[in-house]
Design a protein around this motif. Structure first.
Motif, short mmCIF file in Angstrom:
data_model
loop_
_atom_site.label_atom_id
_atom_site.label_comp_id
_atom_site.label_asym_id
_atom_site.label_seq_id
_atom_site.Cartn_x
_atom_site.Cartn_y
_atom_site.Cartn_z
N LEU A 36 8.82 -12.79 -15.59
CA LEU A 36 8.87 -11.71 -14.62
C LEU A 36 7.59 -11.74 -13.78
CD1 LEU A 36 10.27 -9.09 -13.61
CD2 LEU A 36 8.93 -7.85 -15.32
N LYS A 37 7.75 -11.84 -12.46
CA LYS A 37 6.61 -11.85 -11.54
C LYS A 37 6.33 -10.41 -11.09
CE LYS A 37 6.39 -14.78 -8.25
NZ LYS A 37 6.76 -15.57 -7.03
N ILE A 38 5.09 -9.98 -11.27
CA ILE A 38 4.70 -8.62 -10.88
C ILE A 38 3.54 -8.73 -9.88
CG2 ILE A 38 3.87 -6.37 -11.66
CD1 ILE A 38 4.99 -7.01 -14.41
N SER A 39 3.67 -8.03 -8.77
CA SER A 39 2.60 -8.02 -7.77
C SER A 39 2.53 -6.64 -7.14
CB SER A 39 2.85 -9.08 -6.70
OG SER A 39 4.07 -8.85 -6.03
N GLY A 40 1.45 -6.40 -6.41
CA GLY A 40 1.27 -5.10 -5.77
C GLY A 40 0.69 -5.23 -4.39
N LEU A 41 0.86 -4.18 -3.59
CA LEU A 41 0.38 -4.16 -2.22
C LEU A 41 0.04 -2.72 -1.86
CD1 LEU A 41 0.03 -5.64 0.55
CD2 LEU A 41 2.43 -5.11 0.99
N GLY A 42 -1.14 -2.51 -1.28
CA GLY A 42 -1.55 -1.17 -0.90
C GLY A 42 -2.15 -1.11 0.49
N TYR A 43 -1.88 -0.03 1.22
CA TYR A 43 -2.45 0.22 2.53
C TYR A 43 -3.30 1.49 2.45
CZ TYR A 43 1.44 -2.82 3.97
OH TYR A 43 2.33 -3.85 4.10
N LEU A 44 -4.60 1.35 2.72
CA LEU A 44 -5.52 2.48 2.68
C LEU A 44 -6.22 2.58 4.02
CD1 LEU A 44 -5.69 0.72 -0.18
CD2 LEU A 44 -7.14 2.62 -0.85
N GLU A 45 -6.54 3.82 4.45
CA GLU A 45 -7.17 3.95 5.75
C GLU A 45 -8.01 5.22 5.87
OE1 GLU A 45 -3.81 4.08 8.49
OE2 GLU A 45 -4.09 6.24 8.75
N LYS A 67 -1.68 5.14 2.60
CA LYS A 67 -0.42 5.16 3.33
C LYS A 67 0.75 4.65 2.50
CE LYS A 67 -0.45 6.43 6.92
NZ LYS A 67 -0.43 7.84 7.41
N ARG A 68 0.51 3.59 1.74
CA ARG A 68 1.59 3.00 0.94
C ARG A 68 1.00 2.26 -0.26
NH1 ARG A 68 4.96 5.59 3.18
NH2 ARG A 68 6.99 4.93 3.97
N VAL A 69 1.73 2.29 -1.36
CA VAL A 69 1.45 1.42 -2.51
C VAL A 69 2.80 0.90 -3.00
CG1 VAL A 69 0.59 1.23 -4.86
CG2 VAL A 69 -0.66 2.63 -3.20
N TYR A 70 2.95 -0.42 -3.00
CA TYR A 70 4.17 -1.06 -3.47
C TYR A 70 3.89 -1.81 -4.78
CZ TYR A 70 5.70 -0.52 1.42
OH TYR A 70 6.01 -0.02 2.65
N LEU A 71 4.79 -1.69 -5.73
CA LEU A 71 4.79 -2.51 -6.93
C LEU A 71 6.08 -3.32 -6.92
CD1 LEU A 71 3.46 -0.08 -9.70
CD2 LEU A 71 2.22 -1.91 -8.53
N ASP A 72 5.95 -4.64 -6.98
CA ASP A 72 7.09 -5.54 -6.79
C ASP A 72 7.36 -6.32 -8.07
OD1 ASP A 72 9.02 -6.66 -4.87
OD2 ASP A 72 7.97 -8.53 -5.30
N PHE A 73 8.63 -6.33 -8.49
CA PHE A 73 9.06 -7.03 -9.70
C PHE A 73 10.16 -8.02 -9.32
CE2 PHE A 73 7.67 -2.76 -10.62
CZ PHE A 73 6.82 -2.90 -11.70
N GLN A 74 9.94 -9.30 -9.63
CA GLN A 74 10.93 -10.32 -9.31
C GLN A 74 11.13 -11.24 -10.51
OE1 GLN A 74 10.57 -12.30 -5.42
NE2 GLN A 74 8.94 -10.87 -4.88
N LYS A 75 12.37 -11.68 -10.66
CA LYS A 75 12.67 -12.61 -11.76
C LYS A 75 13.82 -13.53 -11.37
CE LYS A 75 13.61 -12.98 -16.70
NZ LYS A 75 13.77 -12.27 -17.99
N LYS A 76 13.65 -14.81 -11.59
CA LYS A 76 14.72 -15.79 -11.39
C LYS A 76 15.59 -15.82 -12.63
CE LYS A 76 14.21 -19.75 -9.46
NZ LYS A 76 15.11 -19.53 -8.31
N ALA A 85 13.09 -5.75 -7.69
CA ALA A 85 12.98 -4.29 -7.59
C ALA A 85 11.57 -3.97 -7.11
CB ALA A 85 13.25 -3.62 -8.93
N THR A 86 11.46 -3.08 -6.12
CA THR A 86 10.17 -2.71 -5.54
C THR A 86 10.08 -1.20 -5.44
OG1 THR A 86 10.16 -4.74 -4.21
CG2 THR A 86 8.61 -3.01 -3.58
N THR A 87 9.03 -0.63 -6.02
CA THR A 87 8.79 0.79 -5.88
C THR A 87 7.84 1.04 -4.71
OG1 THR A 87 6.91 0.74 -7.43
CG2 THR A 87 9.10 1.17 -8.34
N ASP A 88 8.00 2.18 -4.08
CA ASP A 88 7.24 2.54 -2.88
C ASP A 88 6.67 3.94 -3.08
OD1 ASP A 88 6.31 3.24 -0.40
OD2 ASP A 88 8.21 3.02 0.65
N VAL A 89 5.35 4.03 -3.13
CA VAL A 89 4.69 5.33 -3.18
C VAL A 89 4.14 5.62 -1.78
CG1 VAL A 89 2.85 6.72 -4.19
CG2 VAL A 89 4.08 5.04 -5.60
N GLY A 90 4.63 6.67 -1.16
CA GLY A 90 4.22 6.98 0.20
C GLY A 90 4.03 8.47 0.40
#
Length: 377
Positions: A36-45, A67-76, A85-90
């Protein structure tokens, strides 16, 4: 002597057997399950309002925000199938206003904004894709990205600064025309190394923040058709059409847009533009009158990273956009922005960003300065 020969013979057989067992051992292992690949992405300002067009607003906003925080889950699942599946905190913003009286005679209105963070599900889909000699395809089912917004965000690499204006059309024409993700199904077919890519989608049309509901009757669907041509590497011509029934039980209730654009994207330069013609129509059962609105929407961007020129990861960005209402009011809003940034570390970048938004109907523009950051983890 016979004993020595026998010992040599037995030793040779043992060594051969051990060697064979050692070679065969990897083949006997069960194949490893995909991880399971787990990654994250955030936008702050940080943002500071320098000037505002509102005549009732008494102070300039000055705030830090996420502004945003994403947690991304991917699996082959195998060579063809995968899940994501990607969660979005906004932020969810609410506005309020309060009147108060100064010195017993002067009445003023103070507007306030209240922000809170909410958790959404941005993506949740099953995907199948395969590549052949001259063609490839990608099929998605579930909560998927919509064709135009995802394509423009990918080619411009501008989403961490602000949404493209198909995504935030409401800020310039007063109405939304699309969503970045929605519940539905899509098929993408690419021919001759992406020389031509055709994408078709059917979605609920209500966006990823609205869950599917059981209703009396069918409230319509959104239909997408998009074509992308890549005549040379990294250069794209694209056309898009979207039609949504907003109430298919009553005729002439729809929300649609069509348009075209051009984009170039490589590691150094990302620039492009798109022109869209949105249109909305609504009618009730109690009245024969049809309310129609037509708009024009233009968006352009430039995003340059100067690594190869000055040997420093300096970022230069710019944007120009406008939205125009074609009804009797002929209202128009023009937005331009520019910024200078730096790639601080792998997965961390920041930009000082200046934005000017001017409505023709108002004397003063809205002017803001930001420090925008993106972090990947």
């Amino acid at each position: 002597m016979k004993f020595l020969k026998s010992l040599v013979f037995v030793t040779a057989i043992a060594m051969a057997a051990a060697s064979f067992a050692q070679e065969a051992k990897p083949e006997e292992k069960a194949p490893e399950k995909p991880k399971l690949k787990i990654s994250g992405l955030g936008y702050l300002e940080w943002s500071k309002e320098l000037k505002h067009s509102s005549t009732t607003q008494t102070e300039n906003n000055n705030t830090f925000s996420i502004k945003r925080v994403y947690l991304d889950f991917q699996k082959k699942l195998d060579d063809m199938w995968s899940v994501r599946a990607t969660t979005d905190v906004g932020q969810v913003e609410s506005k309020s206003s309060k009147k108060y009286t100064e010195t017993g005679t002067t009445t003023s209105t103070v507007e306030s904004k209240t922000n809170s963070y909410s958790l959404f599900l941005k993506y949740a889909y099953v995907e199948a894709k395969q590549k052949f000699d001259f063609a490839s395809y990608k099929f998605q089912f579930g909560l998927i990205g919509t064709p135009l917004i995802g394509f423009v965000d990918k080619q411009s690499d501008y989403r961490w600064l602000e949404q493209n204006y198909a995504d935030q059309a409401k800020t310039v024409i007063g109405t939304s025309i699309d969503h970045s993700a929605d519940l539905g199904v899509s098929m993408e077919i690419s021919l001759f190394q992406k020389l031509l890519t055709l994408t078709g989608s059917i979605t609920n049309g209500e966006g990823y923040k609205v869950a599917d509901e059981v209703k009396l009757g069918d409230d319509g669907k959104a239909y997408y058709g998009m074509a992308t041509v890549m005549p040379i590497d990294n250069a794209y011509l694209f056309g898009i059409y979207r039609y949504q029934d907003t109430n298919d039980m009553i005729s002439k209730n729809y929300n649609k847009y069509m348009g075209a654009g051009i984009a170039y994207s490589d590691e150094l330069f990302k620039l492009g533009a798109m022109y869209l013609i949105p249109e909305t129509s609504s009618k009730t059962t109690s009245s024969p009158t049809v309310t129609e609105n037509k708009y024009k929407l233009f968006d352009s961007w430039v995003n340059v990273r100067l690594d190869t020129i000055i040997s420093m990861p300096v970022i230069v960005v710019g944007r120009y956009a406008f939205g125009e209402n074609e009804d009797a009011t002929k209202s128009k809003i023009t937005v331009w922005a520019t910024g200078l940034g730096y790639q601080i570390a792998d997965g961390l970048r920041a930009t000082v960003y200046y934005q000017n938004s001017k409505a023709e109907s108002k004397d003063d523009p809205d002017v803001n300065v930001f420090v925008k950051t993106e972090v990947k983890f």
